[in-house]
Design a protein around this motif. Sequence first.
Motif, PDB file in Angstrom:
ATOM      1  N   THR A  73       0.755  -1.263  -0.109  1.00  0.00           N
ATOM      2  CA  THR A  73      -0.045  -0.028  -0.079  1.00  0.00           C
ATOM      3  C   THR A  73       0.831   1.428   0.071  1.00  0.00           C
ATOM      4  O   THR A  73       0.603   2.356  -0.597  1.00  0.00           O
ATOM      5  CB  THR A  73      -1.144  -0.002   1.241  1.00  0.00           C
ATOM      6  OG1 THR A  73      -0.322   0.108   2.538  1.00  0.00           O
ATOM      7  CG2 THR A  73      -1.891  -1.133   1.430  1.00  0.00           C
ATOM      8  N   VAL A  78      -1.169   3.882  -2.163  1.00  0.00           N
ATOM      9  CA  VAL A  78      -2.669   3.711  -2.273  1.00  0.00           C
ATOM     10  C   VAL A  78      -3.437   4.903  -1.251  1.00  0.00           C
ATOM     11  O   VAL A  78      -2.833   5.242   0.025  1.00  0.00           O
ATOM     12  CB  VAL A  78      -3.131   2.367  -1.451  1.00  0.00           C
ATOM     13  CG1 VAL A  78      -4.531   2.230  -1.436  1.00  0.00           C
ATOM     14  CG2 VAL A  78      -2.684   1.119  -2.350  1.00  0.00           C
ATOM     15  N   TYR A 106     -11.464   2.270  -6.492  1.00  0.00           N
ATOM     16  CA  TYR A 106     -10.546   1.498  -7.217  1.00  0.00           C
ATOM     17  C   TYR A 106     -10.294   2.450  -8.513  1.00  0.00           C
ATOM     18  O   TYR A 106      -9.403   2.626  -8.948  1.00  0.00           O
ATOM     19  CB  TYR A 106     -11.162   0.199  -7.803  1.00  0.00           C
ATOM     20  CG  TYR A 106     -10.530  -0.465  -8.995  1.00  0.00           C
ATOM     21  CD1 TYR A 106      -9.526  -1.187  -8.951  1.00  0.00           C
ATOM     22  CD2 TYR A 106     -11.178  -0.146 -10.115  1.00  0.00           C
ATOM     23  CE1 TYR A 106      -9.063  -1.916 -10.036  1.00  0.00           C
ATOM     24  CE2 TYR A 106     -10.638  -0.773 -11.443  1.00  0.00           C
ATOM     25  CZ  TYR A 106      -9.732  -1.581 -11.395  1.00  0.00           C
ATOM     26  OH  TYR A 106      -9.120  -2.214 -12.328  1.00  0.00           O
ATOM     27  N   HIS A 109      -7.730   5.090  -8.350  1.00  0.00           N
ATOM     28  CA  HIS A 109      -6.489   4.822  -8.685  1.00  0.00           C
ATOM     29  C   HIS A 109      -6.236   4.449 -10.251  1.00  0.00           C
ATOM     30  O   HIS A 109      -5.100   4.882 -10.777  1.00  0.00           O
ATOM     31  CB  HIS A 109      -6.181   3.444  -7.771  1.00  0.00           C
ATOM     32  CG  HIS A 109      -6.173   3.995  -6.293  1.00  0.00           C
ATOM     33  ND1 HIS A 109      -7.174   3.720  -5.575  1.00  0.00           N
ATOM     34  CD2 HIS A 109      -5.054   4.074  -5.586  1.00  0.00           C
ATOM     35  CE1 HIS A 109      -6.582   4.354  -4.382  1.00  0.00           C
ATOM     36  NE2 HIS A 109      -5.672   4.349  -4.311  1.00  0.00           N
ATOM     37  N   ALA A 110      -7.317   3.990 -10.639  1.00  0.00           N
ATOM     38  CA  ALA A 110      -7.059   3.768 -12.079  1.00  0.00           C
ATOM     39  C   ALA A 110      -7.039   5.116 -13.315  1.00  0.00           C
ATOM     40  O   ALA A 110      -6.418   4.724 -14.040  1.00  0.00           O
ATOM     41  CB  ALA A 110      -8.167   2.850 -12.729  1.00  0.00           C
ATOM     42  N   GLN A 302     -13.236  -4.204  -3.907  1.00  0.00           N
ATOM     43  CA  GLN A 302     -12.609  -3.012  -4.542  1.00  0.00           C
ATOM     44  C   GLN A 302     -11.085  -3.034  -3.863  1.00  0.00           C
ATOM     45  O   GLN A 302     -10.207  -2.801  -4.725  1.00  0.00           O
ATOM     46  CB  GLN A 302     -13.519  -1.473  -4.037  1.00  0.00           C
ATOM     47  CG  GLN A 302     -14.614  -1.280  -4.881  1.00  0.00           C
ATOM     48  CD  GLN A 302     -14.424   0.003  -5.571  1.00  0.00           C
ATOM     49  OE1 GLN A 302     -13.443   0.740  -5.658  1.00  0.00           O
ATOM     50  NE2 GLN A 302     -15.743   0.556  -6.098  1.00  0.00           N
ATOM     51  N   LEU A 306      -7.384  -3.971  -5.885  1.00  0.00           N
ATOM     52  CA  LEU A 306      -6.639  -2.889  -6.281  1.00  0.00           C
ATOM     53  C   LEU A 306      -5.148  -3.490  -5.610  1.00  0.00           C
ATOM     54  O   LEU A 306      -4.293  -3.172  -6.367  1.00  0.00           O
ATOM     55  CB  LEU A 306      -7.041  -1.665  -5.296  1.00  0.00           C
ATOM     56  CG  LEU A 306      -6.116  -0.698  -5.267  1.00  0.00           C
ATOM     57  CD1 LEU A 306      -6.119   0.174  -6.691  1.00  0.00           C
ATOM     58  CD2 LEU A 306      -6.675   0.608  -4.285  1.00  0.00           C
ATOM     59  N   HIS A 309      -3.693  -6.435  -7.727  1.00  0.00           N
ATOM     60  CA  HIS A 309      -3.620  -5.848  -9.138  1.00  0.00           C
ATOM     61  C   HIS A 309      -2.289  -4.834  -9.216  1.00  0.00           C
ATOM     62  O   HIS A 309      -1.479  -5.011 -10.415  1.00  0.00           O
ATOM     63  CB  HIS A 309      -4.788  -5.240 -10.111  1.00  0.00           C
ATOM     64  CG  HIS A 309      -5.571  -6.402 -10.443  1.00  0.00           C
ATOM     65  ND1 HIS A 309      -6.688  -6.158 -11.238  1.00  0.00           N
ATOM     66  CD2 HIS A 309      -5.613  -7.891 -10.198  1.00  0.00           C
ATOM     67  CE1 HIS A 309      -7.421  -7.295 -11.368  1.00  0.00           C
ATOM     68  NE2 HIS A 309      -6.834  -8.199 -10.867  1.00  0.00           N
ATOM     69  N   ALA A 341      -5.673  -3.668 -15.124  1.00  0.00           N
ATOM     70  CA  ALA A 341      -4.610  -3.191 -13.900  1.00  0.00           C
ATOM     71  C   ALA A 341      -3.618  -2.398 -14.697  1.00  0.00           C
ATOM     72  O   ALA A 341      -2.907  -1.895 -13.808  1.00  0.00           O
ATOM     73  CB  ALA A 341      -4.085  -4.824 -13.589  1.00  0.00           C
ATOM     74  N   LEU A 344      -3.900   1.135 -13.668  1.00  0.00           N
ATOM     75  CA  LEU A 344      -3.329   1.263 -12.117  1.00  0.00           C
ATOM     76  C   LEU A 344      -1.981   1.825 -11.921  1.00  0.00           C
ATOM     77  O   LEU A 344      -1.558   2.690 -11.031  1.00  0.00           O
ATOM     78  CB  LEU A 344      -3.620   0.248 -11.430  1.00  0.00           C
ATOM     79  CG  LEU A 344      -4.977  -0.484 -11.304  1.00  0.00           C
ATOM     80  CD1 LEU A 344      -5.226  -1.672 -10.443  1.00  0.00           C
ATOM     81  CD2 LEU A 344      -5.828   0.465 -10.347  1.00  0.00           C
ATOM     82  N   SER A 491      -7.356 -10.641  -2.714  1.00  0.00           N
ATOM     83  CA  SER A 491      -8.471 -10.818  -3.769  1.00  0.00           C
ATOM     84  C   SER A 491      -9.350 -12.046  -3.828  1.00  0.00           C
ATOM     85  O   SER A 491     -10.205 -12.246  -4.557  1.00  0.00           O
ATOM     86  CB  SER A 491      -7.840 -10.625  -5.227  1.00  0.00           C
ATOM     87  OG  SER A 491      -6.648 -11.761  -5.401  1.00  0.00           O
TER      88      SER A 491
END
Length: 672
Positions: A73, A78, A106, A109-110, A302, A306, A309, A341, A344, A491
């Motif tokens: 993170t 993150v 999510y 961040h993308a 989510q 995140l 990936h 991903a 990201l 995940s």
Amino acid sequence: MSTPPQDRPLWRPDPERAAATSLVAFQAWAAEHHGAPAAPLAPAEDDQQAAQRYADLHAWSTADLDRFWTAVTQWFDVRFTQAPEAVLADAAMPGARWFPGARLNYAEHALRAAEDAANADRPAILHLDETTEQPAVLTWSELRRQVGSLAAALRARGIGPGDRVSAYLPNVPQAAVALLATAAVGAIWTSCAPDFGARSVLDRLQQIEPAVLFAIDGYHYGGKDHDRTDVVAELRRELPSLHTVVHVPLLGAPAPEGALHWDDLVADDVEPVFEPVPFDHPLWVLYSSGTTGLPKAIVQSQGGILLEHLKQAGLHLDLGPQDRFLWYTSTGWMMWNFLLAGLLVGATIVTYDGSPGHPDTGALWSVAARTGATVLGTSAAYVIASRKAELHPGRDLDLSAVRCIGTTGSPLPPDGFRWIYDEVKEDVWLASVSGGTDVCSCFVGGVPTLPVYLGEIQAPCLGAAVESWDVQGRPHTDEVGELVVTRPIPSMPTGFWNDPEGTRYHDSYFDVYPGIWRHGDWITVTSRGTVVIHGRSDSTLNRQGVRMGSSDIYEVVERLPEIAESLVIGLEEPDGGYWMPLFVVLAPGAELDEGLIGRIRTSLRTELSPRHVPDEVIAVRGLPHTLTGKRIEVPVKRVLSGTPLEQAVNPGSVDDIDHLRFFEQVRRDRQA
């Protein structure tokens, strides 16, 4: 069954390039800040030292989950809009609780790369289909604008956290925009590829009762236009939960009555607003069919997706803003979700809508050349098809940008490894990977600092406590066993949809070894830390990376009056092929002639999926069942694979052992 160890690698990373990877930088940083094993930034002296460095990092990542995932993170910065109270509040499987109290999004961040003005005109998505020569460009600024506009349109129609948004779309930029807009408002995404027939789609979507459907009028594939307006009309009739349908006109048809037009919903210039949701809030529902009942509706979070990936794309594939990431996939396969991903970590993703084999087998290699892909992902089956077609993509195309080739969907045989290094590129990192829809990621896969050995996957992935277990539940090395995961991964599903007690989730992964994830793959972990995957240990069909439950096949086939009962088996073959025979018990008076075989294949192609049309249809006198009347699949697969009958099944558990012996003869005939 396992590939013999090879002493000499097919490929070694350049030492200086390996030392410059994000993985090496992450380990050095994590050693300083989080107690990871020390790792100098200097290049490894030899293969053994490189392997030991990674093995030490992997051991730490699975032994100290709190510190490893905290490091992930922080390394990827993150953004928690609300800080977590802990990392792993409960490590029990099933039921692990990750980052309780945390909130994030999510989609935020993308789209982070779009926040930098320097990226405004840089491609976020490059898109090709069979009708275009040069890729269409969707810039980061345009992607962010479209997501903002569509998210606002969804909110205006009452869509918010927990609502379900579905899609019947191919691998086009509109699908990526729609997923990100769905995530931005906190709704739950799910998608089906348009080559799925109406019944197959309804078996999935009726479970989750979507409020929104994004749907095409048709798509291009194999040099033809495929009209899907009738299928979409049936979906609308059979999904009473829908109150919004969005028409995406890939073939130019007008919007049907009552449907909104895609262009109208992405026309506004609106900054996206990201709904802060709990870490375990559902991001999407994926589907993985078992052998009985409806497809499993797998819910992933989510936050869990995140983190997983970011780790997989940023560390294992070493993806970054300099990359163009192409993976051939459909929206019905988890690899499409994984393709996103790339966003990201700021990479450009390449979407392709079409056949990898049209106008010829080399089509996908051409897409990679035309888009300047640096990381190219495909299936083992496509690699083998390219070899059989005697292609020379490295000679005939400019693949100079490609630094990594990823393969998944089924095990890549040694001949596939050799062909890539002979005919694509001598200096290319081959990242064969294996995981599943169940976690939307890889358990084992590529490591940019390690060599590649013939027929072997480089290593277990960070944070994945992968072992090979024997039938007594003991870990072993250099022997074939069950792939198990002994510690939770973020995940892993938060559960299955409409499974409030968690019974189906538990029975899918944890009924063999309590508290341990059993994945259903045969695996060998070698003494040098590499991995060999031998195929599925259960009877789920897994063709071209798309899993399909045998019950889906039976539902279609057994509608035909001539078929009394059927049995389908998917078998990975040593040369990388995938043989899928369908065995049928005929109704009295019926004959298995070319007309009936044609009707079987047509029914499966149109009602279910063209990927799951059987290679052969074989008439049998009867099928083996358990004593309670359930048809037997796994023992049949074992017998066809060469396992002696007495080892494949307990004869006392079968209603008619002679029916099972028939498959021994089938195996002998194929070997003759």
